[in-house]
Design a protein around this motif. Structure first.
Motif, PDB file in Angstrom:
ATOM      1  N   SER A  34     -45.292  23.953  34.457  1.00 28.98           N
ATOM      2  CA  SER A  34     -46.222  25.071  34.298  1.00 28.98           C
ATOM      3  C   SER A  34     -46.695  25.641  35.625  1.00 28.98           C
ATOM      4  N   THR A  35     -46.564  24.883  36.726  1.00 30.06           N
ATOM      5  CA  THR A  35     -47.054  25.381  38.011  1.00 30.06           C
ATOM      6  C   THR A  35     -46.012  26.230  38.747  1.00 30.06           C
ATOM      7  N   VAL A  36     -44.775  26.276  38.254  1.00 28.59           N
ATOM      8  CA  VAL A  36     -43.734  27.074  38.902  1.00 28.59           C
ATOM      9  C   VAL A  36     -43.866  28.505  38.383  1.00 28.59           C
ATOM     10  N   THR A  37     -44.716  29.291  39.039  1.00 35.90           N
ATOM     11  CA  THR A  37     -45.044  30.617  38.540  1.00 35.90           C
ATOM     12  C   THR A  37     -45.087  31.636  39.667  1.00 35.90           C
ATOM     13  N   VAL A  38     -45.077  32.893  39.278  1.00 31.18           N
ATOM     14  CA  VAL A  38     -45.379  33.996  40.184  1.00 31.18           C
ATOM     15  C   VAL A  38     -46.510  34.794  39.538  1.00 31.18           C
ATOM     16  N   THR A  39     -47.268  35.485  40.357  1.00 27.52           N
ATOM     17  CA  THR A  39     -48.311  36.371  39.843  1.00 27.52           C
ATOM     18  C   THR A  39     -47.981  37.783  40.292  1.00 27.52           C
ATOM     19  N   VAL A  40     -47.859  38.684  39.323  1.00 24.68           N
ATOM     20  CA  VAL A  40     -47.438  40.049  39.615  1.00 24.68           C
ATOM     21  C   VAL A  40     -48.367  41.035  38.915  1.00 24.68           C
ATOM     22  N   PRO A  41     -48.532  42.233  39.469  1.00 23.97           N
ATOM     23  CA  PRO A  41     -49.271  43.268  38.752  1.00 23.97           C
ATOM     24  C   PRO A  41     -48.428  43.819  37.617  1.00 23.97           C
ATOM     25  N   ASN A  55     -41.507  30.778  35.863  1.00 24.74           N
ATOM     26  CA  ASN A  55     -40.068  30.721  36.094  1.00 24.74           C
ATOM     27  C   ASN A  55     -39.464  29.792  35.050  1.00 24.74           C
ATOM     28  N   ALA A  56     -38.737  30.378  34.106  1.00 26.53           N
ATOM     29  CA  ALA A  56     -38.195  29.600  32.993  1.00 26.53           C
ATOM     30  C   ALA A  56     -36.816  29.030  33.279  1.00 26.53           C
ATOM     31  N   ARG A  57     -36.275  29.302  34.440  1.00 25.68           N
ATOM     32  CA  ARG A  57     -34.928  28.844  34.750  1.00 25.68           C
ATOM     33  C   ARG A  57     -34.776  27.323  34.606  1.00 25.68           C
ATOM     34  N   TYR A  94     -42.655  34.692  30.668  1.00 23.23           N
ATOM     35  CA  TYR A  94     -41.598  33.924  31.312  1.00 23.23           C
ATOM     36  C   TYR A  94     -40.540  34.874  31.875  1.00 23.23           C
ATOM     37  N   TYR A  95     -39.790  34.377  32.876  1.00 25.60           N
ATOM     38  CA  TYR A  95     -38.636  35.142  33.354  1.00 25.60           C
ATOM     39  C   TYR A  95     -37.582  34.182  33.881  1.00 25.60           C
ATOM     40  N   PHE A  96     -36.352  34.687  33.950  1.00 27.61           N
ATOM     41  CA  PHE A  96     -35.209  33.907  34.409  1.00 27.61           C
ATOM     42  C   PHE A  96     -34.670  34.563  35.675  1.00 27.61           C
ATOM     43  N   PRO A  97     -35.067  34.087  36.859  1.00 30.42           N
ATOM     44  CA  PRO A  97     -34.592  34.716  38.094  1.00 30.42           C
ATOM     45  C   PRO A  97     -33.093  34.506  38.292  1.00 30.42           C
ATOM     46  N   ASP A  98     -32.496  35.432  39.054  1.00 26.17           N
ATOM     47  CA  ASP A  98     -31.085  35.328  39.442  1.00 26.17           C
ATOM     48  C   ASP A  98     -30.147  35.224  38.249  1.00 26.17           C
ATOM     49  N   MET A  99     -30.400  36.013  37.218  1.00 32.34           N
ATOM     50  CA  MET A  99     -29.458  36.037  36.105  1.00 32.34           C
ATOM     51  C   MET A  99     -28.098  36.514  36.571  1.00 32.34           C
ATOM     52  N   GLN A 100     -27.059  35.850  36.062  1.00 34.95           N
ATOM     53  CA  GLN A 100     -25.685  36.151  36.427  1.00 34.95           C
ATOM     54  C   GLN A 100     -25.007  36.975  35.330  1.00 34.95           C
ATOM     55  N   PRO A 101     -23.925  37.679  35.673  1.00 38.44           N
ATOM     56  CA  PRO A 101     -23.256  38.512  34.671  1.00 38.44           C
ATOM     57  C   PRO A 101     -22.691  37.745  33.475  1.00 38.44           C
ATOM     58  N   THR A 149     -40.449  36.528  44.969  1.00 42.12           N
ATOM     59  CA  THR A 149     -39.548  35.567  45.607  1.00 42.12           C
ATOM     60  C   THR A 149     -38.176  36.182  45.919  1.00 42.12           C
ATOM     61  N   SER A 150     -37.957  37.430  45.542  1.00 34.68           N
ATOM     62  CA  SER A 150     -36.673  38.077  45.833  1.00 34.68           C
ATOM     63  C   SER A 150     -36.507  38.280  47.338  1.00 34.68           C
ATOM     64  N   ARG A 151     -35.270  38.188  47.809  1.00 31.81           N
ATOM     65  CA  ARG A 151     -34.986  38.439  49.218  1.00 31.81           C
ATOM     66  C   ARG A 151     -35.242  39.904  49.556  1.00 31.81           C
ATOM     67  N   PRO A 152     -35.694  40.212  50.754  1.00 29.67           N
ATOM     68  CA  PRO A 152     -35.906  41.612  51.148  1.00 29.67           C
ATOM     69  C   PRO A 152     -34.645  42.458  51.074  1.00 29.67           C
ATOM     70  N   ASP A 153     -33.475  41.817  51.293  1.00 30.34           N
ATOM     71  CA  ASP A 153     -32.220  42.571  51.271  1.00 30.34           C
ATOM     72  C   ASP A 153     -31.487  42.438  49.937  1.00 30.34           C
ATOM     73  N   ALA A 154     -32.198  42.032  48.877  1.00 27.35           N
ATOM     74  CA  ALA A 154     -31.566  41.852  47.572  1.00 27.35           C
ATOM     75  C   ALA A 154     -31.026  43.180  47.049  1.00 27.35           C
ATOM     76  N   ALA A 155     -29.907  43.104  46.325  1.00 23.95           N
ATOM     77  CA  ALA A 155     -29.292  44.303  45.766  1.00 23.95           C
ATOM     78  C   ALA A 155     -30.183  44.902  44.684  1.00 23.95           C
ATOM     79  N   PRO A 156     -30.235  46.222  44.602  1.00 26.96           N
ATOM     80  CA  PRO A 156     -31.022  46.860  43.535  1.00 26.96           C
ATOM     81  C   PRO A 156     -30.546  46.402  42.159  1.00 26.96           C
TER      82      PRO A 156
END
Length: 269
Positions: free
Chosen positions: A7-14, A48-50, A214-221, A249-256
């Protein structure tokens, strides 16, 4: 690991929610900037539900992440999408739900800054697409005279969302449908553009602290996120509110972000 230990693996976003103190307004799906729908921004904790992906299911939470390889090579090719992806999704949703028939009735791609190029952009507000009668309009348009017979039985609207390429930024966040009541949504007319009225009513979510995101970061095709937006069985968890978010947590140079979603209806006979 259980949900409690993670439960502590989270992000806070507007996150933008419907403003209950303002008129509902109108949302323009093809021209977001022209919308008059009212929102308020609330800092929202999203887990982060990953690491716990296998614990979620359509029947318990209203959403699930599944492995699904597609043979589509170009999602901008409408003919290829209709010819290849439609059949793939019919089998995917049948397998996930036990439905006897699945109809894919709306597929669209979304791109960051897409509106500038006449393309759909990510939807950055907490919402659940449409109400039941609006989904029936979509289904009747897709099925014609056949719709009456199938709509008389149980049906369920299932969205299938995936990245066209790896989702390195602006992922999709979803709610545990058990933590959101239908009375927490504000109904809002949805038109395509100011000069293109449509007979649809959308559901914009109002904020409540008990809602769980919840969200799943870095989803793959080769991954797909399935979530239920409507069901004629009130015992089933729905609708799943969702929104694009800016993942800190996304990289600054992450692809759109480039993604594709499909609305499907599963019939159970």
């Amino acid at each position: 690991m259980s949900m409690d230990t993670m439960s502590t693996v989270t992000v806070t976003v507007p996150l933008r929610y419907a403003d209950p103190d303002q008129p509902a307004g109108i949302f323009y799906a093809g021209q977001h900037a022209a919308s008059s729908a009212s929102f308020r921004t609330v800092d929202t904790t999203i887990t982060n539900a990953r690491p716990i992906a296998s614990e979620f299911s359509l029947d318990v939470h209203g959403f699930a992440l599944v492995k699904h390889q597609t043979a589509v090579r170009d999602f901008a090719d409408e003919d290829e999408v209709k010819r290849v992806y439609t059949a793939e999704l019919e089998e995917l949703v049948k397998g996930a739900t036990g439905a006897v028939k699945v109809v894919v009735f709306h597929t669209m791609a979304r791109f960051e800054d897409g509106e500038k190029r006449g393309e759909r952009q990510p939807a950055r507000a907490a919402h659940a697409d449409y109400d039941g009668p609006s989904f029936e309009v979509w289904i009747r348009r897709a099925m014609g005279a056949e719709a009456d017979e199938w709509l008389a039985g149980r049906w369920s609207e299932i969205n299938v969302w995936r990245g066209i390429r790896p989702v390195e930024r602006v992922p999709l966040a979803v709610t545990d449908a058990r933590t959101v009541g239908l009375d927490e949504y504000m109904s809002v007319p949805i038109h395509e553009r100011p000069d293109e009225p449509q007979p649809f009513v959308g559901l914009n979510l109002m904020h409540d602290p008990k809602q769980r995101w919840y969200y799943f970061p870095d989803m793959q095709p080769d991954e797909a996120l399935l979530f239920r937006l409507w069901d004629t069985d009130p015992a089933v968890p729905f609708p799943v509110a969702h929104s694009a978010i800016d993942d800190p947590t996304s990289r600054p140079d992450a692809a759109p972000r480039a993604s594709v979603e499909a609305r499907t209806v599963a019939f159970f006979g």
